[in-house]
Scaffold this motif. Structure first.
Motif, PDB file in Angstrom:
ATOM      1  N   PRO A  97       0.820  -1.211   0.000  1.00 38.38           N
ATOM      2  CA  PRO A  97       0.000   0.000   0.000  1.00 38.38           C
ATOM      3  C   PRO A  97       0.853   1.260   0.000  1.00 38.38           C
ATOM      4  CG  PRO A  97       0.115  -0.906   2.209  1.00 38.38           C
ATOM      5  CD  PRO A  97       0.835  -1.874   1.313  1.00 38.38           C
ATOM      6  N   GLY A  98       0.358   2.281  -0.691  1.00 34.60           N
ATOM      7  CA  GLY A  98       0.966   3.596  -0.617  1.00 34.60           C
ATOM      8  C   GLY A  98       0.131   4.489   0.276  1.00 34.60           C
ATOM      9  N   ALA A  99       0.384   5.787   0.230  1.00 34.07           N
ATOM     10  CA  ALA A  99      -0.342   6.727   1.082  1.00 34.07           C
ATOM     11  C   ALA A  99      -1.839   6.699   0.804  1.00 34.07           C
ATOM     12  CB  ALA A  99       0.214   8.131   0.886  1.00 34.07           C
ATOM     13  N   GLU A 108      -5.329   4.083   4.735  1.00 30.10           N
ATOM     14  CA  GLU A 108      -6.489   4.045   5.633  1.00 30.10           C
ATOM     15  C   GLU A 108      -7.125   2.659   5.661  1.00 30.10           C
ATOM     16  OE1 GLU A 108     -10.405   6.768   6.636  1.00 30.10           O
ATOM     17  OE2 GLU A 108      -9.806   6.552   4.525  1.00 30.10           O
ATOM     18  N   ASP A 109      -7.109   1.960   4.549  1.00 26.48           N
ATOM     19  CA  ASP A 109      -7.716   0.632   4.474  1.00 26.48           C
ATOM     20  C   ASP A 109      -6.726  -0.491   4.754  1.00 26.48           C
ATOM     21  OD1 ASP A 109     -10.219   1.672   3.773  1.00 26.48           O
ATOM     22  OD2 ASP A 109      -9.686   1.726   1.651  1.00 26.48           O
ATOM     23  N   GLY A 152      -0.711   1.415  -6.261  1.00 25.60           N
ATOM     24  CA  GLY A 152      -0.967   2.498  -7.193  1.00 25.60           C
ATOM     25  C   GLY A 152      -0.145   2.426  -8.455  1.00 25.60           C
ATOM     26  N   LYS A 153       0.459   1.281  -8.742  1.00 21.39           N
ATOM     27  CA  LYS A 153       1.256   1.006  -9.943  1.00 21.39           C
ATOM     28  C   LYS A 153       2.677   1.561  -9.868  1.00 21.39           C
ATOM     29  CE  LYS A 153      -2.277  -0.973 -11.890  1.00 21.39           C
ATOM     30  NZ  LYS A 153      -2.326  -2.452 -11.953  1.00 21.39           N
ATOM     31  N   ASN A 157       7.302   7.004  -0.320  1.00 23.26           N
ATOM     32  CA  ASN A 157       7.460   7.991   0.757  1.00 23.26           C
ATOM     33  C   ASN A 157       8.620   8.954   0.475  1.00 23.26           C
ATOM     34  OD1 ASN A 157       9.632   6.323   1.114  1.00 23.26           O
ATOM     35  ND2 ASN A 157       9.054   5.610   3.164  1.00 23.26           N
ATOM     36  N   ASP A 158       9.136   8.921  -0.739  1.00 22.97           N
ATOM     37  CA  ASP A 158      10.174   9.857  -1.173  1.00 22.97           C
ATOM     38  C   ASP A 158      11.419   9.835  -0.288  1.00 22.97           C
ATOM     39  OD1 ASP A 158       8.757  10.825  -3.393  1.00 22.97           O
ATOM     40  OD2 ASP A 158       7.580  12.146  -2.088  1.00 22.97           O
ATOM     41  N   THR A 159      11.756   8.676   0.215  1.00 26.73           N
ATOM     42  CA  THR A 159      13.001   8.529   0.968  1.00 26.73           C
ATOM     43  C   THR A 159      13.818   7.438   0.302  1.00 26.73           C
ATOM     44  OG1 THR A 159      12.288   6.766   2.469  1.00 26.73           O
ATOM     45  CG2 THR A 159      11.671   9.029   3.060  1.00 26.73           C
TER      46      THR A 159
END
Length: 522
Positions: free
Chosen positions: A62-64, A68-69, A99-100, A129-131
């Motif tokens: 999962p991404g951002a 929630e789910d 999200g691909k 998360n851009d890290t």
């Protein structure tokens, strides 16, 4: 029993063999085993998933947008053999997000993803998360077959900065037997493989996103459905908090707690020192308690939430449990196994409390709060008299179970059985009600262990008797061992089993599962 005990001592290496990097860093206590199926979409299970000690994921991450789910954490990523055949590269492991987006987790040397970017139609060579951190803490690879052949890395991993392991031969052999005997020759899915890799390691396993519905001819689902029967009845959770108010207690000064369930809230308050206490909540307005709570005394708030929308609010004076007020009310949809609890006074909210934490609010006096417990409550039922007849093993029972009733005086000097009506096979609420009606209370486990109630009649000396000694669990309390783990045991002489050692490994894995606890969630 001997096999199960031996299995309980099994080492991690029996289920996951390391390929490189440090040892697995996950704590295999309360585990969430999460499949990336669409079943979790819109269910808002993310926070509950992330509260587990260890989150193990199968499939895409999962991404951002999906947090929630599905939750945010990935302590262990279990990679299918089919994916690993393409993504296990010499530079690192390639990760696919829901999200691909894609990213590469380099094995070592702190190399950045964009240093090793590859082109694909849906690929974005970056971490969500851009890290520069890998989105999982540990990587475990499946050993299932790919295109008819068992997949294994074709090169040796010389170094890795994070733990990299592989499903052991014990698990792969056991799953192979299950494919032959239980799945009618069908290949196990990655989610099924992950279950039999980590369930023996975790003390408690909760399943999220496992599709156990659908056609009965899907034998893998049928097998898991048997292991995880639907929980019948109404789910129930209990919030217990202690409150003390120091002040004049006049006028509209109130003290209480607020419960937050998702976006819905409900406050539960009373007015210490004000005639009748005037208790209220979101389900009803000011109610006269029939007695006046005094400033300076400890009062217990017990709020029982039920999934059917019928709830109960109890206020109990600590020094005299016969001073008890109770009211049931309805608020459909207001339910969570772990609601957030806030200190509350005169419509002013304090901090969110953790279990065991104390807090206070200074507002027209001093309001002190302590959150005692949140979750399902079970009570010890013990032998009515330990020194009479054959021993009866103590059991931890849910409140809706049945046991005999014996009542103790407020100071624990008198026990009654006949006088309360020789009540057998009663729920805990019934036991508590009848004892309170006589100006008594349910005995503690310590009191019954002193043989205080021996010989008080009704033949309860050798029966399970309710005690007020409670154990409060989290949402994991409804966990249970597989209901039908016996069906996994196979006869090793079955002609479809060609590998006797594999059959023995299945028996070993099943013995280990016999000592574990499981929970089907969503």
């Amino acid at each position: 029993r001997g096999a199960a005990a031996a299995a309980g001592k099994a080492s991690m290496e029996e289920y996951v063999r390391m390929l490189g990097g440090p040892p697995l860093s996950a704590r295999f206590r309360a585990c969430a085993l999460v499949d990336s199926s669409d079943l979790l979409a819109g269910q808002k299970q993310g926070e509950e998933i992330d509260r587990h000690d260890t989150v193990i994921r199968v499939g895409t991450l999962p991404g951002a947008a999906e947090a929630e789910d599905y939750g945010r954490r990935t302590d262990v990523y279990f990679a299918s053999a089919r994916d690993s055949a393409d993504r296990y590269t010499k530079e690192g492991y390639d990760v696919q997000y829901m999200g691909k987006e894609r990213a590469r987790c380099p094995w070592c040397d702190g190399k950045k993803c964009n240093d090793m970017c590859w082109q694909s139609a849906h690929g974005l060579c970056r971490y969500v998360n851009d890290t520069d951190n890998c989105p999982f803490g540990n990587l475990v690879l499946s050993t299932a077959q790919v295109r008819g052949q068992k997949w294994e890395p074709t090169w040796r991993l010389a170094k890795a900065d994070f733990p990299v392991g592989m499903q052991s031969g014990v698990v792969s052999s056991a799953v192979q037997v299950m494919e032959e005997l239980q799945l009618n020759g069908q290949r196990a899915t990655a989610a099924f493989q992950a279950y039999f890799t980590f369930a023996p390691l975790c003390e408690m396993t909760s399943l999220y996103g496992y599709d156990l519905s659908g056609s009965p001819e899907l034998v893998e689902r049928k097998l898991l459905r048997a292991l995880f029967p639907e929980r019948a009845g109404v789910l129930e959770t209990v919030v217990v908090a202690e409150l003390v108010y120091e002040g004049a207690g006049q006028g509209g000064t109130n003290s209480g707690v607020e419960l937050d369930v998702g976006k819905a809230t409900c406050s539960f308050v009373f007015h210490p020192g004000y005639e009748g206490g005037q208790v209220r909540s979101c389900g009803f307005w000011n109610q006269n308690m029939g007695w006046t709570p005094a400033p300076g005394l400890v009062y217990q708030f017990r709020i029982t939430l039920r999934s059917n929308g019928t709830h109960t609010f109890d206020v109990i004076e600590s020094q005299n449990s016969t001073r008890r007020w109770s009211k049931s009310f309805t608020k459909p949809g207001f339910f969570a196994m772990q609601p957030a609890v806030k200190a509350w006074s005169n419509d002013v909210g304090g901090k969110t409390l953790e279990v065991g934490e104390e807090s206070s609010i200074e507002l027209e006096g001093h309001h002190a709060y302590k959150l005692v417990s949140v979750g399902q409550v079970s009570y010890w039922a013990v032998d009515g008299c330990r020194t009479s007849g054959p021993p009866v093993e103590a059991q931890l029972l849910p409140a809706d179970a049945a046991a005999a009733v014996r009542c103790c005086s407020q100071y624990g000097t008198v026990c009654e059985s006949i006088q309360v009506g020789c009540l057998a096979e009663r729920t805990y609420a019934e036991a508590e009600s009848v004892c309170t009606s006589r100006g008594m209370r349910v005995c503690t486990r310590a009191e019954l262990d002193t043989d205080l109630c021996c010989g008080t009649g009704c033949g309860f000396d050798n029966q399970l008797v309710w005690t007020s000694t409670a154990v409060t669990c989290t949402s994991l309390c409804d966990a249970r061992r597989p209901a039908s783990v016996q069906q996994l045991k196979s006869v090793c002489s079955d002609p479809r089993v060609s590998d006797m050692r594999a059959c023995q490994r299945l028996a070993q894995l099943v013995a280990r599962l016999d000592t574990r606890r499981f929970r089907r969630v969503a």
